[in-house]
Design a protein around this motif. Structure first.
Motif, PDB file in Angstrom:
ATOM      1  N   LEU A 126       0.684  -1.222   0.011  1.00 33.96           N
ATOM      2  CA  LEU A 126       0.229   0.082   0.138  1.00 33.96           C
ATOM      3  C   LEU A 126       0.839   1.645   0.075  1.00 33.96           C
ATOM      4  N   PHE A 127       2.370   1.566  -0.056  1.00 33.73           N
ATOM      5  CA  PHE A 127       2.907   2.155  -0.117  1.00 33.73           C
ATOM      6  C   PHE A 127       3.136   3.385  -0.674  1.00 33.73           C
ATOM      7  N   TRP A 128       2.833   3.073  -2.336  1.00 36.85           N
ATOM      8  CA  TRP A 128       2.572   3.947  -3.167  1.00 36.85           C
ATOM      9  C   TRP A 128       0.977   4.715  -3.271  1.00 36.85           C
TER      10      TRP A 128
ATOM     11  N   ASP B  21      -5.804 -34.442  -3.764  1.00 36.84           N
ATOM     12  CA  ASP B  21      -7.209 -33.266  -4.247  1.00 36.84           C
ATOM     13  C   ASP B  21      -7.736 -32.442  -4.768  1.00 36.84           C
ATOM     14  N   LEU B  22      -6.499 -32.070  -5.756  1.00 31.51           N
ATOM     15  CA  LEU B  22      -6.305 -30.830  -6.569  1.00 31.51           C
ATOM     16  C   LEU B  22      -7.457 -30.842  -7.005  1.00 31.51           C
ATOM     17  N   ALA B  23      -8.557 -30.230  -8.441  1.00 28.99           N
ATOM     18  CA  ALA B  23      -8.621 -30.373  -9.412  1.00 28.99           C
ATOM     19  C   ALA B  23      -7.711 -29.500 -10.507  1.00 28.99           C
ATOM     20  N   GLY B  24      -7.466 -28.920 -10.043  1.00 33.40           N
ATOM     21  CA  GLY B  24      -6.698 -27.885 -10.816  1.00 33.40           C
ATOM     22  C   GLY B  24      -6.383 -26.515  -9.683  1.00 33.40           C
ATOM     23  N   VAL B  25      -5.741 -25.863 -10.215  1.00 39.50           N
ATOM     24  CA  VAL B  25      -5.127 -24.348  -9.865  1.00 39.50           C
ATOM     25  C   VAL B  25      -4.952 -23.426 -10.612  1.00 39.50           C
ATOM     26  N   GLU B  26      -5.374 -22.115 -10.550  1.00 36.80           N
ATOM     27  CA  GLU B  26      -5.900 -21.278 -11.144  1.00 36.80           C
ATOM     28  C   GLU B  26      -5.082 -19.949 -10.614  1.00 36.80           C
ATOM     29  N   SER B  27      -3.877 -19.336 -11.932  1.00 40.33           N
ATOM     30  CA  SER B  27      -2.656 -18.407 -11.114  1.00 40.33           C
ATOM     31  C   SER B  27      -3.155 -17.395 -12.358  1.00 40.33           C
ATOM     32  N   VAL B  28      -3.248 -16.459 -11.316  1.00 36.59           N
ATOM     33  CA  VAL B  28      -3.833 -15.163 -12.277  1.00 36.59           C
ATOM     34  C   VAL B  28      -3.080 -13.486 -11.756  1.00 36.59           C
ATOM     35  N   THR B  29      -2.765 -13.573 -12.435  1.00 36.60           N
ATOM     36  CA  THR B  29      -1.158 -12.665 -12.622  1.00 36.60           C
ATOM     37  C   THR B  29      -1.605 -11.342 -13.103  1.00 36.60           C
ATOM     38  N   CYS B  30      -1.134  -9.941 -12.308  1.00 33.10           N
ATOM     39  CA  CYS B  30      -1.492  -8.985 -13.274  1.00 33.10           C
ATOM     40  C   CYS B  30      -0.655  -8.680 -14.250  1.00 33.10           C
ATOM     41  N   SER B  31      -1.191  -8.157 -15.736  1.00 35.15           N
ATOM     42  CA  SER B  31      -0.710  -8.124 -17.230  1.00 35.15           C
ATOM     43  C   SER B  31      -0.266  -6.473 -16.281  1.00 35.15           C
ATOM     44  N   ALA B  32      -0.597  -5.636 -15.827  1.00 32.34           N
ATOM     45  CA  ALA B  32      -0.159  -4.208 -15.489  1.00 32.34           C
ATOM     46  C   ALA B  32       0.820  -4.049 -15.434  1.00 32.34           C
ATOM     47  N   ARG B  33       2.117  -4.388 -14.940  1.00 31.04           N
ATOM     48  CA  ARG B  33       3.157  -4.031 -13.813  1.00 31.04           C
ATOM     49  C   ARG B  33       3.493  -2.787 -13.579  1.00 31.04           C
ATOM     50  N   ARG B  34       3.148  -2.085 -14.477  1.00 31.66           N
ATOM     51  CA  ARG B  34       4.145  -0.555 -13.924  1.00 31.66           C
ATOM     52  C   ARG B  34       2.589   0.621 -13.264  1.00 31.66           C
ATOM     53  N   THR B  35       1.763  -0.029 -12.994  1.00 34.79           N
ATOM     54  CA  THR B  35       0.840   0.063 -12.501  1.00 34.79           C
ATOM     55  C   THR B  35       1.058   0.038 -10.658  1.00 34.79           C
ATOM     56  N   PHE B  36       0.013   0.439  -9.395  1.00 37.16           N
ATOM     57  CA  PHE B  36       0.397   0.402  -8.624  1.00 37.16           C
ATOM     58  C   PHE B  36      -0.905  -0.905  -7.290  1.00 37.16           C
ATOM     59  N   TRP B  37      -1.292  -1.473  -8.950  1.00 36.74           N
ATOM     60  CA  TRP B  37      -1.601  -2.733  -7.974  1.00 36.74           C
ATOM     61  C   TRP B  37      -1.087  -3.990  -9.092  1.00 36.74           C
ATOM     62  N   GLY B  38      -0.087  -3.689  -9.486  1.00 36.01           N
ATOM     63  CA  GLY B  38       0.624  -4.864 -10.626  1.00 36.01           C
ATOM     64  C   GLY B  38       0.776  -6.094  -9.464  1.00 36.01           C
ATOM     65  N   LYS B  39       1.079  -5.703  -7.971  1.00 34.79           N
ATOM     66  CA  LYS B  39       1.763  -6.641  -6.964  1.00 34.79           C
ATOM     67  C   LYS B  39       0.414  -7.100  -6.683  1.00 34.79           C
ATOM     68  N   TYR B  40      -0.847  -7.037  -6.854  1.00 33.13           N
ATOM     69  CA  TYR B  40      -1.976  -7.927  -6.586  1.00 33.13           C
ATOM     70  C   TYR B  40      -2.469  -9.420  -7.745  1.00 33.13           C
ATOM     71  N   ASN B  41      -1.803 -10.346  -6.998  1.00 33.77           N
ATOM     72  CA  ASN B  41      -2.248 -11.343  -7.699  1.00 33.77           C
ATOM     73  C   ASN B  41      -2.646 -12.553  -6.750  1.00 33.77           C
ATOM     74  N   TYR B  42      -3.265 -13.530  -7.711  1.00 35.39           N
ATOM     75  CA  TYR B  42      -4.031 -14.459  -5.674  1.00 35.39           C
ATOM     76  C   TYR B  42      -4.048 -16.261  -7.137  1.00 35.39           C
ATOM     77  N   LEU B  43      -3.495 -17.024  -6.031  1.00 32.83           N
ATOM     78  CA  LEU B  43      -4.195 -18.923  -6.266  1.00 32.83           C
ATOM     79  C   LEU B  43      -5.320 -18.979  -6.399  1.00 32.83           C
ATOM     80  N   CYS B  44      -6.267 -19.576  -6.980  1.00 36.49           N
ATOM     81  CA  CYS B  44      -7.013 -20.571  -6.680  1.00 36.49           C
ATOM     82  C   CYS B  44      -7.360 -21.501  -6.949  1.00 36.49           C
ATOM     83  N   LEU B  45      -6.889 -22.741  -5.281  1.00 35.51           N
ATOM     84  CA  LEU B  45      -6.491 -24.359  -5.435  1.00 35.51           C
ATOM     85  C   LEU B  45      -8.215 -24.721  -5.590  1.00 35.51           C
TER      86      LEU B  45
END
Length: 197
Positions: A48-50, A134-158
């Protein structure tokens, strides 16, 4: 008058940041490496710094124009509101993502130790029971806008075989090592401009 009030506040804030940074650095030298990850104040501040700095810059001009009273022209108000809206457009998406991720993972604890083949997730102190089979699949979602303030926000869905889903966000830790650890599970990698869950 304004500078006599703001300057001591800024000096205290800078001194507090230096002292907290030095204390964190010193404790990091003597602490052993942890494999338990929770939403921490340090991780939140890092993300949250920037956005908060941009929002603070936008909000800082508002009192100056508001306190000038009727002497402020419409042009000054238009510039102030334009600057405020610009900084809100820069920091707003990151703040919304942060709040969403905080509601998802506030009570989540991740125990991850790849050398011992250990991955456990606790929700509100209760272990979420699953094994790698037990894992049917892993969804890995990363941000394509790397130079934005929200570029470091990503998630994994198991996604588990029984239909349950476990969402792990970047508020817990850096998720790249976890995605590498789960590489044998069927993985769907996606990139989005804004990683809303």
């Amino acid at each position: 008058m304004k500078s006599s009030f703001l300057r001591p506040l800024l000096e205290v804030a800078v001194m507090l940041l230096v002292v907290l940074g030095a204390a964190r650095w010193l404790t990091g030298l003597f602490a052993k490496r942890t494999h338990t990850y929770q939403v921490s104040a340090a991780r939140q501040l890092r993300l949250l710094f920037w956005p908060l700095l941009a929002l603070g810059a936008g909000l800082s001009v508002l009192p100056a124009v508001a306190l000038s009273g009727p002497e402020a022209s419409q042009f000054e108000w238009a510039l102030t509101i334009g600057f405020l809206l610009f900084t809100l457009a820069l920091s707003g998406p990151a703040l919304l993502l942060h709040l969403r991720y905080l509601t998802l993972n506030h009570d989540t604890t991740l125990v991850f130790q790849p050398t011992e083949n250990r991955l456990e997730v606790y929700d509100a102190g209760q272990r979420v029971a699953f094994a790698r089979r037990d894992l049917a699949g892993v969804e890995s979602v990363t941000c394509s806008a790397r130079r934005t303030f929200w570029g470091k926000y990503n998630y994994l869905c198991l996604h588990l075989v029984d239909g349950r889903s476990i969402v792990l966000t970047s508020l817990l830790t850096d998720l790249k090592p976890l995605a590498v650890f789960l590489r044998n599970a069927p993985t769907e990698r996606r990139t989005r401009a804004w990683c809303w869950v």
